[in-house]
Scaffold this motif. Structure first.
Motif, short mmCIF file in Angstrom:
data_model
loop_
_atom_site.label_atom_id
_atom_site.label_comp_id
_atom_site.label_asym_id
_atom_site.label_seq_id
_atom_site.Cartn_x
_atom_site.Cartn_y
_atom_site.Cartn_z
N ASP A 169 -54.15 49.93 -11.91
CA ASP A 169 -53.20 48.89 -12.31
C ASP A 169 -51.90 48.96 -11.51
OD1 ASP A 169 -52.01 51.15 -13.32
OD2 ASP A 169 -52.22 50.60 -15.43
N GLY A 170 -51.93 49.69 -10.39
CA GLY A 170 -50.78 49.71 -9.49
C GLY A 170 -49.59 50.50 -10.01
N SER A 171 -49.82 51.38 -10.97
CA SER A 171 -48.72 52.16 -11.55
C SER A 171 -48.30 53.30 -10.62
CB SER A 171 -49.14 52.75 -12.90
OG SER A 171 -49.48 51.74 -13.81
N ALA A 172 -47.02 53.64 -10.71
CA ALA A 172 -46.52 54.82 -9.99
C ALA A 172 -46.89 56.07 -10.79
CB ALA A 172 -45.01 54.73 -9.83
N VAL A 173 -47.12 57.16 -10.10
CA VAL A 173 -47.42 58.43 -10.76
C VAL A 173 -46.40 59.48 -10.32
CG1 VAL A 173 -49.88 57.93 -10.94
CG2 VAL A 173 -49.03 59.18 -8.96
N ASP A 174 -46.12 60.41 -11.22
CA ASP A 174 -45.30 61.56 -10.88
C ASP A 174 -46.25 62.62 -10.34
OD1 ASP A 174 -43.85 63.96 -10.85
OD2 ASP A 174 -42.56 63.31 -12.49
N LEU A 175 -46.41 62.64 -9.02
CA LEU A 175 -47.38 63.53 -8.41
C LEU A 175 -47.01 65.00 -8.63
CD1 LEU A 175 -50.01 63.43 -6.84
CD2 LEU A 175 -48.71 63.47 -4.70
N SER A 176 -45.71 65.28 -8.73
CA SER A 176 -45.29 66.65 -9.02
C SER A 176 -45.85 67.12 -10.35
CB SER A 176 -43.75 66.75 -9.02
OG SER A 176 -43.23 66.42 -7.76
N ASP A 177 -45.76 66.27 -11.38
CA ASP A 177 -46.30 66.62 -12.70
C ASP A 177 -47.81 66.76 -12.67
OD1 ASP A 177 -43.97 66.93 -14.09
OD2 ASP A 177 -43.98 64.92 -14.99
N GLU A 178 -48.46 65.84 -11.96
CA GLU A 178 -49.92 65.86 -11.90
C GLU A 178 -50.42 67.16 -11.25
OE1 GLU A 178 -52.13 63.80 -13.07
OE2 GLU A 178 -51.04 61.97 -13.54
N ILE A 179 -49.82 67.52 -10.13
CA ILE A 179 -50.24 68.74 -9.44
C ILE A 179 -49.88 69.97 -10.25
CG2 ILE A 179 -50.00 70.09 -7.32
CD1 ILE A 179 -49.30 67.52 -5.85
N CYS A 462 -58.87 60.74 -0.92
CA CYS A 462 -59.19 59.79 -1.98
C CYS A 462 -58.22 58.62 -2.09
CB CYS A 462 -59.25 60.51 -3.33
SG CYS A 462 -60.65 61.64 -3.49
N PHE A 463 -56.98 58.81 -1.60
CA PHE A 463 -55.96 57.80 -1.86
C PHE A 463 -55.12 57.47 -0.63
CE2 PHE A 463 -56.67 60.15 -5.81
CZ PHE A 463 -56.96 59.12 -6.69
N ASN A 464 -54.69 56.23 -0.58
CA ASN A 464 -53.55 55.85 0.25
C ASN A 464 -52.32 55.98 -0.64
OD1 ASN A 464 -54.90 55.13 2.71
ND2 ASN A 464 -55.60 53.25 1.71
N TRP A 465 -51.20 56.33 -0.02
CA TRP A 465 -50.00 56.60 -0.82
C TRP A 465 -48.80 55.82 -0.29
CZ3 TRP A 465 -50.86 59.67 -4.98
CH2 TRP A 465 -51.98 60.51 -4.94
N GLU A 466 -48.03 55.30 -1.23
CA GLU A 466 -46.73 54.71 -0.90
C GLU A 466 -45.69 55.31 -1.82
OE1 GLU A 466 -46.64 50.50 -1.01
OE2 GLU A 466 -48.25 50.22 0.46
N LEU A 467 -44.48 55.46 -1.32
CA LEU A 467 -43.40 55.97 -2.15
C LEU A 467 -42.99 54.92 -3.17
CD1 LEU A 467 -41.32 57.68 0.65
CD2 LEU A 467 -42.44 58.85 -1.25
N ALA A 468 -42.72 55.37 -4.40
CA ALA A 468 -42.31 54.44 -5.46
C ALA A 468 -40.86 53.99 -5.24
CB ALA A 468 -42.44 55.13 -6.81
N ASP A 469 -40.49 52.93 -5.96
CA ASP A 469 -39.11 52.44 -5.98
C ASP A 469 -38.63 51.93 -4.61
OD1 ASP A 469 -38.98 53.32 -8.70
OD2 ASP A 469 -38.57 55.35 -7.96
#
Length: 502
Positions: A169-179, A462-469
């Protein structure tokens, strides 16, 4: 007259001998002082403590440019020697490895790791050598770490699913928290045999508490440098270390009790079972009780969780700032693995550009930029300079990684510099030693490196990444928070897009 004359001459001779001895001793002392490594002038009592700010690795690197790659300083009553070149570092950690194999007293480690009974902070000697050997053979052997491969693949697979859901759904994720969650889960499964929720540990959660102890452990402690001030706890560090020690001890007591209750039922042995079995077997040739078990378990938790997570964060950050390097790594993964499946650990061998990216990121952002301090066990000489017993030895691998005499264009992220290079990161090449070297090198090096390579490869594949905000790559904040583990100051917020076919 004869007696007076003899007495007179004896007095003159004694006076001359005294004067000669006085000047000779002072000459020897002056020579010794001259043979100390160069360094900045210190203040009375404080020494050079005033020269260290929030990022001591950067402060020491600047001072080394002026005073040289081997530098003498004084922190309160503690003499210190800082090594800032591969050549000098090799003389400390290889040529004179045994002389500098000790760790200095550290108040935080004293309270948190059960009077420095851990491998990381333990005093060099029979107990430490036997414990390190036990951990390497029983807990960190290739066979033992390999037995956790399926678990690691399952946990990383769950991470991919979690991020994929956000990507849908195009949401941003906190990758620091996920990792961070991934690191906590894998560490708990390997060490304790099951996952523990943050609430099982402390209200603040695993990572916040671990980052606190890592941060506090690196703050210059007046009690360490001025022993007579320790009782006053002027910085409040003792109080906070004791509070952290209580949190860890309560958690570890709970885990040990659980394992003792289930000991007869369990078929698969985790780290806790192995350590407790060692106590009950009576096979130890040295003092070994639950305090030692808890110290080693805490060592494993801190080392396996925060260091690997931080290394992955820095590597992803570097790739986000350099999209061309991200594309090159994705291309390598496409060619070697394809877009029909996720990465498996068996795929890691032969991923040359992945290894180059990790080396370059660890060069620019070493997780422990000053390593952990060593302490000299005797007077010795290094590079023609006198090093006194009980001197604190600080290896500034941050300075080595940014040295233009060692690296061309050292401030730039250029993974290609390692193409065709024989530079390794396992402690043999002193240009790049993120895991340390010698007797005090990280015993979990192979496990840690496997986790970093596997998680990074999976995320990039697995992913392409873009910076949020709407943050542009060149504007990504790379500010550090210095500690025993130096991490990003701000969490990494990104918008993922799933790129595999399945």
């Amino acid at each position: 007259m004869m007696m007076l004359s003899i007495f007179h001459w004896l007095s003159i001779a004694l006076a001359l001998a005294t004067i000669y001895h006085y000047f000779r001793q002072n000459l020897i002392l002056m020579k010794k002082r001259k043979r100390l490594p160069p360094g900045p002038k210190g203040l009375p009592i404080l020494g050079n403590l005033h020269l260290l700010g929030k990022n001591p690795h950067k402060d020491l690197a600047k001072l080394a440019k002026k005073h040289g790659p081997i530098m003498h300083m004084r922190f309160g009553y503690v003499p210190a020697v800082i090594a800032s070149s591969p050549e000098i570092t090799e003389k400390f950690l290889k040529t004179n490895d045994q002389v500098f194999a000790n760790r200095p007293y550290h108040e935080g480690a004293w309270y948190v790791s059960y009077e420095q009974r851990s491998i990381t902070f333990g005093q060099y000697g029979l107990y430490w050598r036997n414990m390190r050997k036990l951990c390497i053979l029983q807990l960190l052997s290739g066979h033992k770490t390999g037995s956790f491969q399926l678990m690691r693949e399952e946990e990383v697979g769950l991470l991919v699913k979690s991020i994929k859901k956000a990507a849908s759904d195009g949401s941003a994720v906190d990758l620091s928290d996920e990792i961070s969650s991934l690191g906590a889960n894998m560490s708990c499964l390997m060490i304790f045999g099951k996952k523990y929720m943050d609430k099982d540990f402390d209200d603040r959660g695993f990572r916040d508490v671990i980052q606190e102890v890592m941060h506090l452990g690196a703050i210059p402690n007046l009690g360490d440098f001025f022993p007579f001030l320790g009782v006053f706890d002027l910085q409040g560090l003792t109080r906070r270390f004791k509070a952290l020690a209580k949190v860890f001890d309560t958690f570890l007591e709970k885990i040990i009790d659980e394992h003792l209750q289930l000991r007869e039922e369990k078929k698969t042995k985790d780290f806790v079972d192995i350590m407790m079995g060692f106590i009950h077997s009576g096979a130890s040739e040295f003092e070994f009780d639950p305090r030692h078990v808890k110290a080693i378990l805490l060592d494993m938790l801190l080392a396996s969780m925060d260091t690997s997570v931080t290394a992955v964060e820095w590597a992803i950050s570097d790739l986000l700032r350099h999209p061309e390097a991200m594309k090159k790594l994705q291309k390598e993964l496409e060619e070697k693995i394809g877009l029909d499946r996720i990465v498996e650990e068996s795929d890691l061998e032969g991923l040359e550009y992945l290894d180059m990216v990790i080396k370059e990121s660890m060069r620019l952002h070493p997780v422990a930029p000053l390593l952990l301090p060593h302490e000299s066990t005797e007077d010795c000489e290094v590079d023609g300079f006198s090093i006194k017993k009980k001197s604190r030895i600080i290896i500034n691998i941050y300075a080595i990684g940014r040295d233009p005499k060692v690296w061309a264009d050292p401030e730039s992220f250029i993974p290609e510099r390692f193409k065709g290079s024989n530079i390794d990161i396992r402690g043999k090449d002193f240009r790049l030693i993120p895991f340390g070297s010698g007797r005090r090198s990280c015993p979990g090096l192979q496990l840690g490196l496997t986790v970093v390579r596997f998680v990074l490869a999976q995320l990039v594949h697995c992913f392409n990444w873009e910076l949020a905000d709407n943050i542009q790559p060149s504007d990504l904040d790379m500010t550090e928070v210095f500690g025993l583990v130096t991490s990003r100051a701000k969490h990494l917020r990104v918008v993922p897009t799933y790129r595999l076919h399945g």
